[in-house]
Structure formats: C-alpha cells, structure tokens
Design a protein around this motif. Sequence first.
Motif, mmCIF file in Angstrom:
data_model
loop_
_atom_site.group_PDB
_atom_site.id
_atom_site.type_symbol
_atom_site.label_atom_id
_atom_site.label_comp_id
_atom_site.label_asym_id
_atom_site.label_seq_id
_atom_site.Cartn_x
_atom_site.Cartn_y
_atom_site.Cartn_z
ATOM 1 N N GLY A 1 0.970 -1.029 0.102
ATOM 2 C CA GLY A 1 -0.060 -0.113 0.056
ATOM 3 C C GLY A 1 0.895 1.219 0.189
ATOM 4 O O GLY A 1 2.008 1.003 0.143
ATOM 5 N N CYS A 2 0.378 2.326 0.157
ATOM 6 C CA CYS A 2 0.975 3.523 0.137
ATOM 7 C C CYS A 2 1.430 3.848 1.578
ATOM 8 O O CYS A 2 1.076 3.192 2.476
ATOM 9 C CB CYS A 2 0.306 4.707 -0.486
ATOM 10 N N CYS B 1 -1.806 3.870 4.065
ATOM 11 C CA CYS B 1 -2.577 2.850 4.295
ATOM 12 C C CYS B 1 -1.721 1.561 4.766
ATOM 13 O O CYS B 1 -2.162 0.638 5.594
ATOM 14 C CB CYS B 1 -3.490 2.383 3.312
ATOM 15 N N CYS C 1 -8.001 1.550 -0.295
ATOM 16 C CA CYS C 1 -7.592 2.806 0.071
ATOM 17 C C CYS C 1 -7.791 4.016 -0.386
ATOM 18 O O CYS C 1 -7.788 4.113 -1.871
ATOM 19 C CB CYS C 1 -5.933 2.784 0.263
ATOM 20 N N CYS D 1 -4.401 5.445 -2.576
ATOM 21 C CA CYS D 1 -3.817 4.636 -3.546
ATOM 22 C C CYS D 1 -4.658 3.365 -4.218
ATOM 23 O O CYS D 1 -3.953 2.695 -5.070
ATOM 24 C CB CYS D 1 -2.361 4.075 -3.092
#
Length: 102
Positions: A12-13, A16, A34, A37
């Motif tokens: 995830g980014c 998240c 998310c 992203c």
Amino acid sequence: MPIYEYKAAAAGCRYCRNGFEIMQGMNDKPLSKCPKCRAVVSRVPSRFLACVSETPDEVAETERKLRGFEKEGMWSHAAELADKAGLEDRAKDDYKRAGHEM
Ligand SMILES: [Zn+2]
C-alpha cells in the motif's frame, strides 16, 4: 460516529500500509480500497474504540477534530491542535506529515 481502522492487505502507500482510521456511520459500507492509492484494505479492530468510552468529552472532542484534520490531510492544523492538547508524539508525527504531504 464510530471510527474504523483499516490496513492494506498487502502493498500500500504510506497512508494505508501502517493502517489508517476513518469515521464512518453505522450504515456506511466498509471501505475496501485505500482512498489514496486504491490498494485493497481490510478493517482491523480499532484500539481507539476500546478507550473512547473512558475519555473525557473534551479529549474526545479534540481527538475528533484531530482525526478530521488528519482525514482531510490538514496536517499542520492537526499538528497545532495536537501540540495544544499536549499530544507530543501526535504533534511531531503530524508536523512531519505536514512537511511531506503538501
Ligand atoms: Zn494507500
């Protein structure tokens, strides 16, 4: 409104990957992605919910505002508020984000 915590299932980014919390109504659909992203996220039991009932109203209100700012990405506002509320770690974290997110 209850606050739910979500975490990316896999990659995830920055937002998240370590989990994020979001306020949702009882009837809102749980998030599956998310908001930043679009990685797949799943809900995790919230630590916040467990302690909110013991929190004085004023602190809960501050927390609510903080989360509002954080949710909107208004990190410098969040940092200032956290600072005033004596939440040093939170303030530091938000100041850091203020520098990165804009
Ligand atoms: Zn993400």
